[in-house]
Design a protein around this motif. Structure first.
Motif, short mmCIF file in Angstrom:
data_model
loop_
_atom_site.label_atom_id
_atom_site.label_comp_id
_atom_site.label_asym_id
_atom_site.label_seq_id
_atom_site.Cartn_x
_atom_site.Cartn_y
_atom_site.Cartn_z
N LEU A 1 29.41 36.89 17.95
CA LEU A 1 30.40 37.15 16.93
C LEU A 1 31.81 36.90 17.46
N PHE A 2 32.05 37.27 18.71
CA PHE A 2 33.36 37.07 19.35
C PHE A 2 33.16 36.32 20.67
N PRO A 3 32.86 35.02 20.60
CA PRO A 3 32.69 34.27 21.85
C PRO A 3 34.02 34.01 22.53
N ALA A 4 33.97 33.77 23.81
CA ALA A 4 35.17 33.38 24.56
C ALA A 4 35.63 32.02 24.05
N ALA A 5 36.86 31.68 24.36
CA ALA A 5 37.41 30.42 23.89
C ALA A 5 36.61 29.22 24.40
N ARG A 6 36.05 29.32 25.59
CA ARG A 6 35.23 28.24 26.16
C ARG A 6 33.86 28.74 26.51
#
Length: 104
Positions: free
Chosen positions: A99-104
Motif C-alpha cells: 500500500l505504501f511502497p518505497a519510492a524505489r
C-alpha cells in the motif's frame, strides 16, 4: 499521549509530503496502527467499500512477519471516512503490492 489535537494538524503534515505518502499520517492517526503494521500493508488488506483494513502481518527488524493465528496483532480495523478518502486519493501503483511502497 495525544500527539495531535485536531485533524487540521494531521492534514497540515500531509500537504508537506509527496502525494504517494500523504495518506500515511491520516492512516496512522485515524486507525491507531503501529508503523510496523502500516509498512506491511498490501492493497488486498484494504476494503474501502466495507470501510475496513485487515492487519495480517508486520514488518519488523527488516523482515516481514506473519503473526500467529491467535495473535491480537491479526485484526480488522474499521476505517473513518477521512481515512477512506485519503486512501482513495493515493496515486495508483502497479509495480508493488504494498500500500505504501518505497519510492524505489
Amino acid at each position: 499521549m495525544r500527539p495531535f489535537e485536531t485533524w487540521a494538524q494531521v492534514e497540515a503534515i500531509t500537504v508537506e509530503l509527496h502525494p504517494r505518502y500523504a495518506a500515511i499520517p491520516v492512516v496512522l492517526a485515524g486507525t491507531g496502527l503501529r508503523p510496523e503494521e502500516l509498512w506491511a500493508l498490501e492493497r488486498r488488506d484494504v476494503d474501502l467499500d466495507e470501510g475496513v483494513l485487515n492487519v495480517t502481518r508486520v514488518y519488523s527488524q527488516g523482515r516481514l512477519k506473519e503473526p500467529a493465528k491467535s495473535s491480537r496483532q491479526r485484526r480488522r480495523v474499521p476505517l473513518r471516512g477521512r481515512v477512506v478518502e485519503a486512501l482513495r486519493a493515493l496515486p495508483p501503483r502497479l509495480d508493488s503490492k504494498l500500500l505504501f511502497p518505497a519510492a524505489r
